[in-house]
Design a protein around this motif. Structure first.
Motif, PDB file in Angstrom:
ATOM      1  N   ILE A   1     -11.987  28.007  -5.111  1.00 37.27           N
ATOM      2  CA  ILE A   1     -11.986  27.179  -6.308  1.00 37.27           C
ATOM      3  C   ILE A   1     -11.558  25.784  -5.870  1.00 37.27           C
ATOM      4  CG2 ILE A   1     -11.007  26.823  -8.607  1.00 37.27           C
ATOM      5  CD1 ILE A   1     -10.509  30.172  -7.244  1.00 37.27           C
ATOM      6  N   SER A   2     -12.407  24.791  -6.119  1.00 35.66           N
ATOM      7  CA  SER A   2     -12.100  23.404  -5.773  1.00 35.66           C
ATOM      8  C   SER A   2     -11.501  22.713  -6.990  1.00 35.66           C
ATOM      9  CB  SER A   2     -13.360  22.672  -5.328  1.00 35.66           C
ATOM     10  OG  SER A   2     -13.909  23.292  -4.189  1.00 35.66           O
ATOM     11  N   ILE A   3     -10.318  22.152  -6.819  1.00 36.89           N
ATOM     12  CA  ILE A   3      -9.594  21.487  -7.896  1.00 36.89           C
ATOM     13  C   ILE A   3      -9.644  19.982  -7.652  1.00 36.89           C
ATOM     14  CG2 ILE A   3      -7.370  21.279  -9.088  1.00 36.89           C
ATOM     15  CD1 ILE A   3      -8.651  24.096  -9.236  1.00 36.89           C
ATOM     16  N   HIS A   4     -10.239  19.240  -8.583  1.00 40.54           N
ATOM     17  CA  HIS A   4     -10.328  17.777  -8.490  1.00 40.54           C
ATOM     18  C   HIS A   4      -9.292  17.170  -9.427  1.00 40.54           C
ATOM     19  CE1 HIS A   4     -14.065  17.914  -6.154  1.00 40.54           C
ATOM     20  NE2 HIS A   4     -14.274  19.025  -6.833  1.00 40.54           N
ATOM     21  N   ASN A   5      -8.456  16.273  -8.885  1.00 39.75           N
ATOM     22  CA  ASN A   5      -7.335  15.729  -9.644  1.00 39.75           C
ATOM     23  C   ASN A   5      -7.036  14.309  -9.209  1.00 39.75           C
ATOM     24  OD1 ASN A   5      -4.898  15.851  -7.608  1.00 39.75           O
ATOM     25  ND2 ASN A   5      -6.177  17.636  -7.239  1.00 39.75           N
ATOM     26  N   ASN A   6      -6.040  13.687  -9.818  1.00 41.76           N
ATOM     27  CA  ASN A   6      -5.701  12.301  -9.501  1.00 41.76           C
ATOM     28  C   ASN A   6      -4.497  12.170  -8.571  1.00 41.76           C
ATOM     29  OD1 ASN A   6      -3.811  13.111 -11.500  1.00 41.76           O
ATOM     30  ND2 ASN A   6      -3.478  10.986 -12.104  1.00 41.76           N
ATOM     31  N   SER A   7      -4.158  13.226  -7.830  1.00 42.58           N
ATOM     32  CA  SER A   7      -3.002  13.160  -6.927  1.00 42.58           C
ATOM     33  C   SER A   7      -3.396  12.532  -5.587  1.00 42.58           C
ATOM     34  CB  SER A   7      -2.433  14.564  -6.693  1.00 42.58           C
ATOM     35  OG  SER A   7      -3.291  15.308  -5.857  1.00 42.58           O
ATOM     36  N   LYS A   8      -2.430  12.452  -4.688  1.00 42.00           N
ATOM     37  CA  LYS A   8      -2.708  11.935  -3.343  1.00 42.00           C
ATOM     38  C   LYS A   8      -3.809  12.746  -2.669  1.00 42.00           C
ATOM     39  CE  LYS A   8       1.910  10.174  -2.345  1.00 42.00           C
ATOM     40  NZ  LYS A   8       3.058  10.281  -1.458  1.00 42.00           N
ATOM     41  N   GLU A   9      -3.770  14.058  -2.876  1.00 36.82           N
ATOM     42  CA  GLU A   9      -4.795  14.958  -2.337  1.00 36.82           C
ATOM     43  C   GLU A   9      -5.787  15.232  -3.474  1.00 36.82           C
ATOM     44  OE1 GLU A   9      -4.944  19.208   0.060  1.00 36.82           O
ATOM     45  OE2 GLU A   9      -3.039  18.480  -0.722  1.00 36.82           O
ATOM     46  N   GLU A  10      -6.833  14.416  -3.562  1.00 33.65           N
ATOM     47  CA  GLU A  10      -7.728  14.421  -4.720  1.00 33.65           C
ATOM     48  C   GLU A  10      -8.528  15.708  -4.892  1.00 33.65           C
ATOM     49  OE1 GLU A  10     -10.039  10.884  -4.345  1.00 33.65           O
ATOM     50  OE2 GLU A  10      -8.339   9.588  -4.805  1.00 33.65           O
ATOM     51  N   MET A  11      -8.741  16.457  -3.833  1.00 33.21           N
ATOM     52  CA  MET A  11      -9.454  17.732  -3.932  1.00 33.21           C
ATOM     53  C   MET A  11      -8.675  18.783  -3.162  1.00 33.21           C
ATOM     54  SD  MET A  11     -11.689  20.290  -2.926  1.00 33.21           S
ATOM     55  CE  MET A  11     -12.184  19.874  -1.292  1.00 33.21           C
ATOM     56  N   ILE A  12      -8.352  19.868  -3.856  1.00 32.39           N
ATOM     57  CA  ILE A  12      -7.596  20.961  -3.251  1.00 32.39           C
ATOM     58  C   ILE A  12      -8.414  22.225  -3.412  1.00 32.39           C
ATOM     59  CG2 ILE A  12      -5.500  22.370  -3.438  1.00 32.39           C
ATOM     60  CD1 ILE A  12      -4.109  19.816  -4.448  1.00 32.39           C
ATOM     61  N   ARG A  13      -8.434  23.043  -2.387  1.00 31.37           N
ATOM     62  CA  ARG A  13      -9.179  24.298  -2.447  1.00 31.37           C
ATOM     63  C   ARG A  13      -8.205  25.463  -2.535  1.00 31.37           C
ATOM     64  NH1 ARG A  13     -13.841  23.583   0.828  1.00 31.37           N
ATOM     65  NH2 ARG A  13     -14.603  22.657  -1.054  1.00 31.37           N
ATOM     66  N   LEU A  14      -8.431  26.310  -3.541  1.00 33.27           N
ATOM     67  CA  LEU A  14      -7.658  27.532  -3.743  1.00 33.27           C
ATOM     68  C   LEU A  14      -8.559  28.718  -3.416  1.00 33.27           C
ATOM     69  CD1 LEU A  14      -6.147  26.594  -7.221  1.00 33.27           C
ATOM     70  CD2 LEU A  14      -5.124  26.218  -4.963  1.00 33.27           C
ATOM     71  N   TYR A  15      -7.953  29.872  -3.082  1.00 33.17           N
ATOM     72  CA  TYR A  15      -8.748  31.037  -2.691  1.00 33.17           C
ATOM     73  C   TYR A  15      -8.279  32.300  -3.398  1.00 33.17           C
ATOM     74  CZ  TYR A  15     -10.335  28.056   1.088  1.00 33.17           C
ATOM     75  OH  TYR A  15     -10.870  27.024   1.804  1.00 33.17           O
TER      76      TYR A  15
ATOM     77  N   ALA B   1       0.844  -1.211   0.000  1.00 35.94           N
ATOM     78  CA  ALA B   1       0.000   0.000   0.000  1.00 35.94           C
ATOM     79  C   ALA B   1       0.873   1.251   0.000  1.00 35.94           C
ATOM     80  CB  ALA B   1      -0.923  -0.003   1.219  1.00 35.94           C
ATOM     81  N   GLY B   2       1.976   1.236   0.735  1.00 34.52           N
ATOM     82  CA  GLY B   2       2.884   2.375   0.759  1.00 34.52           C
ATOM     83  C   GLY B   2       3.530   2.609  -0.597  1.00 34.52           C
ATOM     84  N   ASN B   3       3.875   1.544  -1.297  1.00 39.20           N
ATOM     85  CA  ASN B   3       4.482   1.683  -2.618  1.00 39.20           C
ATOM     86  C   ASN B   3       3.502   2.255  -3.627  1.00 39.20           C
ATOM     87  OD1 ASN B   3       6.888   0.705  -1.703  1.00 39.20           O
ATOM     88  ND2 ASN B   3       6.508  -1.402  -2.349  1.00 39.20           N
ATOM     89  N   LYS B   4       2.214   1.941  -3.494  1.00 40.80           N
ATOM     90  CA  LYS B   4       1.203   2.473  -4.413  1.00 40.80           C
ATOM     91  C   LYS B   4       1.178   3.993  -4.333  1.00 40.80           C
ATOM     92  CE  LYS B   4      -3.708   2.619  -5.261  1.00 40.80           C
ATOM     93  NZ  LYS B   4      -4.989   2.493  -4.645  1.00 40.80           N
ATOM     94  N   ASP B   5       1.204   4.573  -3.132  1.00 40.18           N
ATOM     95  CA  ASP B   5       1.175   6.023  -2.972  1.00 40.18           C
ATOM     96  C   ASP B   5       2.437   6.681  -3.523  1.00 40.18           C
ATOM     97  OD1 ASP B   5      -1.334   6.125  -1.900  1.00 40.18           O
ATOM     98  OD2 ASP B   5      -0.672   6.170   0.188  1.00 40.18           O
ATOM     99  N   ASP B   6       3.562   5.975  -3.472  1.00 38.28           N
ATOM    100  CA  ASP B   6       4.810   6.550  -3.980  1.00 38.28           C
ATOM    101  C   ASP B   6       4.761   6.744  -5.489  1.00 38.28           C
ATOM    102  OD1 ASP B   6       6.976   4.757  -1.668  1.00 38.28           O
ATOM    103  OD2 ASP B   6       5.817   6.588  -1.429  1.00 38.28           O
ATOM    104  N   LYS B   7       3.891   6.020  -6.178  1.00 36.34           N
ATOM    105  CA  LYS B   7       3.810   6.117  -7.626  1.00 36.34           C
ATOM    106  C   LYS B   7       2.757   7.123  -8.083  1.00 36.34           C
ATOM    107  CE  LYS B   7       5.467   1.447  -8.282  1.00 36.34           C
ATOM    108  NZ  LYS B   7       5.197   0.111  -8.757  1.00 36.34           N
ATOM    109  N   ARG B   8       2.028   7.717  -7.173  1.00 33.11           N
ATOM    110  CA  ARG B   8       0.980   8.673  -7.535  1.00 33.11           C
ATOM    111  C   ARG B   8       1.574  10.062  -7.740  1.00 33.11           C
ATOM    112  NH1 ARG B   8      -4.283   8.208  -4.052  1.00 33.11           N
ATOM    113  NH2 ARG B   8      -5.061   9.374  -5.813  1.00 33.11           N
ATOM    114  N   PRO B   9       0.885  10.899  -8.533  1.00 32.26           N
ATOM    115  CA  PRO B   9       1.340  12.283  -8.684  1.00 32.26           C
ATOM    116  C   PRO B   9       1.075  13.079  -7.405  1.00 32.26           C
ATOM    117  CG  PRO B   9      -0.709  11.939  -9.877  1.00 32.26           C
ATOM    118  CD  PRO B   9      -0.286  10.604  -9.347  1.00 32.26           C
ATOM    119  N   VAL B  10       1.804  14.149  -7.247  1.00 27.80           N
ATOM    120  CA  VAL B  10       1.614  15.066  -6.115  1.00 27.80           C
ATOM    121  C   VAL B  10       1.529  16.467  -6.698  1.00 27.80           C
ATOM    122  CG1 VAL B  10       2.563  15.977  -3.968  1.00 27.80           C
ATOM    123  CG2 VAL B  10       2.905  13.563  -4.552  1.00 27.80           C
ATOM    124  N   ILE B  11       0.447  17.178  -6.419  1.00 29.70           N
ATOM    125  CA  ILE B  11       0.283  18.535  -6.934  1.00 29.70           C
ATOM    126  C   ILE B  11       0.722  19.512  -5.842  1.00 29.70           C
ATOM    127  CG2 ILE B  11      -2.166  18.626  -6.298  1.00 29.70           C
ATOM    128  CD1 ILE B  11      -2.602  20.330  -8.853  1.00 29.70           C
TER     129      ILE B  11
END
Length: 144
Positions: free
Chosen positions: A109-123, A19-29
């Motif tokens: 502004i809510s940003i939906h993406n495929n990174s570890k943090e799937e939803m990010i809020r900008l202001y 499970a830890g290795n799976k997260d290492d392969k994901r994008p990070v925004i």
């Protein structure tokens, strides 16, 4: 019994490693800033543009699926396609305060993406000043 407990413990440890290795392969925004101040501006000049720069600091392609603003006066534009690991891109935002009351602004502004943090809020923050009042000329009616 001890042998069964040992086998179960080994299985759990192995599963957590995978499970830890799976997260290492994901994008990070990673955003340079999550809040942008668009400043103080007059109501007569109520359209403001700003942007948010981000980098894919992960190990696979980053995709931004959608961006939603907190109201219709704020319109985000997201990049299309994949953002490769190590690459940077920009989200552009337009604020239109022409039909809004003057005062402080805080839009999200809510940003939906495929990174570890799937939803990010900008202001976006700022302050719109009231419109300048134009003096009303007094109309004199002649009564002849």
């Amino acid at each position: 019994m001890k042998k069964a407990i040992f086998i179960i413990a080994v299985l759990f440890a192995t599963a957590s490693l995978f499970a830890g290795n799976k997260d290492d392969k994901r994008p990070v925004i990673t955003f340079e800033k999550k809040t942008v101040n668009i400043g103080t501006f007059p109501a007569e000049d109520a359209i403001r543009k700003c942007y948010f720069v981000f980098t894919n600091t992960g190990n696979s392609d980053l995709y931004i699926h959608q961006a939603f603003a907190s109201c219709g006066c704020t319109v985000p534009q997201i990049p299309e396609g994949a953002i490769k690991p190590g690459a940077s891109d920009t989200i552009f935002v337009t604020y239109d305060g022409r039909r809004k009351a003057p005062g402080n602004i805080r839009k999200s502004i809510s940003i939906h993406n495929n990174s570890k943090e799937e939803m990010i809020r900008l202001y976006i923050t700022g302050r719109m000043l009231p419109a300048k009042e134009t003096p009303v000329e007094e109309i004199v009616v002649d009564e002849d």
